[in-house]
Design a protein around this motif. Structure first.
Motif, PDB file in Angstrom:
ATOM      1  N   GLU A 102      13.694  14.033  -9.179  1.00 24.04           N
ATOM      2  CA  GLU A 102      13.921  12.607  -8.926  1.00 24.04           C
ATOM      3  C   GLU A 102      12.894  12.060 -10.020  1.00 24.04           C
ATOM      4  N   ALA A 103      11.510  12.249  -9.887  1.00 24.19           N
ATOM      5  CA  ALA A 103      10.609  11.643 -10.697  1.00 24.19           C
ATOM      6  C   ALA A 103      10.618  11.772 -11.880  1.00 24.19           C
ATOM      7  N   THR A 104      11.159  13.112 -12.304  1.00 27.10           N
ATOM      8  CA  THR A 104      11.549  13.411 -13.885  1.00 27.10           C
ATOM      9  C   THR A 104      12.547  12.423 -14.382  1.00 27.10           C
ATOM     10  N   ALA A 105      13.770  12.564 -13.603  1.00 33.96           N
ATOM     11  CA  ALA A 105      14.640  11.727 -13.977  1.00 33.96           C
ATOM     12  C   ALA A 105      14.386  10.274 -14.225  1.00 33.96           C
ATOM     13  N   ALA A 106      13.719   9.553 -13.376  1.00 39.08           N
ATOM     14  CA  ALA A 106      13.066   8.131 -13.410  1.00 39.08           C
ATOM     15  C   ALA A 106      12.034   7.841 -14.505  1.00 39.08           C
ATOM     16  N   THR A 107      11.298   8.940 -14.880  1.00 44.37           N
ATOM     17  CA  THR A 107      10.592   9.028 -16.163  1.00 44.37           C
ATOM     18  C   THR A 107      11.376   8.758 -17.293  1.00 44.37           C
ATOM     19  N   ALA A 108      12.454   9.826 -17.414  1.00 42.36           N
ATOM     20  CA  ALA A 108      13.198   9.940 -18.528  1.00 42.36           C
ATOM     21  C   ALA A 108      14.022   8.638 -18.891  1.00 42.36           C
TER      22      ALA A 108
END
Ligand code: C2E
Ligand code: MG
Ligand code: MG
Ligand code: MG
Length: 278
Positions: free
Chosen positions: A15-21
């Motif tokens: 989720e953190a990666t998706a939010a960052t992207a």
């Protein structure tokens, strides 16, 4: 941490990666709109003569405020602009805005030479010299009021470097080497580059009054630059002690918070005379 990473941890990470992207995509999209509409500001920081204390020119530094009101540092968005190709319109906006400003100051009777930072992409672009020349023509600015700052990374290819430097010379604009000492090139590489000014990176200036090694290095850079007929500028001068050292080493120019932060164009007239002991 790796040991305890079960399924739950994995999901959090995803989720953190998706939010960052997503955040990055939004930033990129907003940067594109800003680039299309020239929604930036240029602020200016004085370059001061170490011997006379006079302002000899200014450096233009780009500023971007997002719709949310958040200021994004050029150290953050210029690399994104480079990756996405947006550096082309942004770089052109910077040059045109700086040239108009320099022309305005000239007409107002307060001439100031403006130095504009260039990205390696701009330096390597074959059409770039034509763009500068077009902007000089369109703004009717005498070329001695414009200067460009390039980094060592833009000068890696000798052929490109020579084409660019001789092109600038033909146009009558000066070239500075920015952040010197942080890149790959050696001092001897300087002999092959016909530059006007070498800017010593802040990471050396910072320690010049407290570390003998930094002082020795700065002394060498200044001596070599002078032997090659170039001027030297110390970036990031923040204290009187640092100023005293670079003055004793014969440095020609200085820039830094000791004199002024970068300010909007109208605020430049209000800067008090820098405190230089002659
Ligand atoms: P630079 O060209 O080396 O600019 C110097 C940076 O150091 C500026 O940060 C300036 O605000 C900051 N600085 C100046 N004096 C001091 C000081 O005494 N102490 C400290 N701590 N910092 C000082 P800024 O404006 O955030 O710009 C960062 C970098 O972003 C610039 O480094 C330059 O590489 C790039 N940049 C800025 N504007 C442009 C632009 O219009 N085009 C391109 N291609 N790059 C730009
Ligand atoms: Mg610079
Ligand atoms: Mg610099
Ligand atoms: Mg720097």
């Amino acid at each position: 941490a790796a040991k305890s990473s079960g399924r739950g941890t994995y999901h959090v990470f995803e989720e953190a990666t998706a939010a960052t992207a997503m955040a990055r995509l939004e930033l990129e999209q907003e940067l594109r709109e800003a680039a299309e509409n020239g929604l930036f500001q240029l602020v200016y920081q004085p370059k001061v003569s170490v011997s006379s204390g006079e302002t000899v020119g200014v450096e233009a530094l780009i500023r971007w405020t997002r719709r949310s009101g958040e200021q994004v540092s050029p150290a953050e968005f210029i690399p994104i602009a480079e990756e996405t190709g947006l550096i082309v319109p942004i770089g052109e906006w910077c040059l045109r805005t700086a040239a108009r400003q320099a022309k305005g100051w000239l007409e107002a009777g307060t001439p100031r030479k403006i130095a504009v930072n260039l990205s390696p992409h701009q330096v390597m672009n074959e059409r770039f010299l034509g763009i500068i020349s077009g902007i000089l023509e369109e703004t009717d600015l005498p070329p001695q009021y414009l200067e460009v700052e390039i980094t060592e990374s833009a000068m890696m290819d000798a052929e490109i470097a020579n084409r660019f430097l001789s092109g600038c010379r033909a146009l009558g604009i000066e070239v500075s080497l920015d952040d010197f000492g942080t890149g790959y090139s050696s001092l001897s590489r300087l002999t092959k580059l016909p530059l006007n000014l070498v800017k010593i990176d802040r990471s050396f200036t910072q320690h010049v009054s407290t570390q003998e090694k930094a002082r020795a290095l700065v002394r060498s850079i200044i001596d070599i630059a002078h032997n090659l007929g170039m001027r030297c500028l110390a970036e990031g001068v923040e204290t009187q002690e640092q100023l005293a050292v670079i003055q004793s080493l014969g440095c020609d120019e200085a820039q830094g918070f000791l004199f002024s932060h970068p300010v909007p164009p109208d605020a430049l007239g209000q800067i008090p005379a820098p405190s230089i002991n002659l």
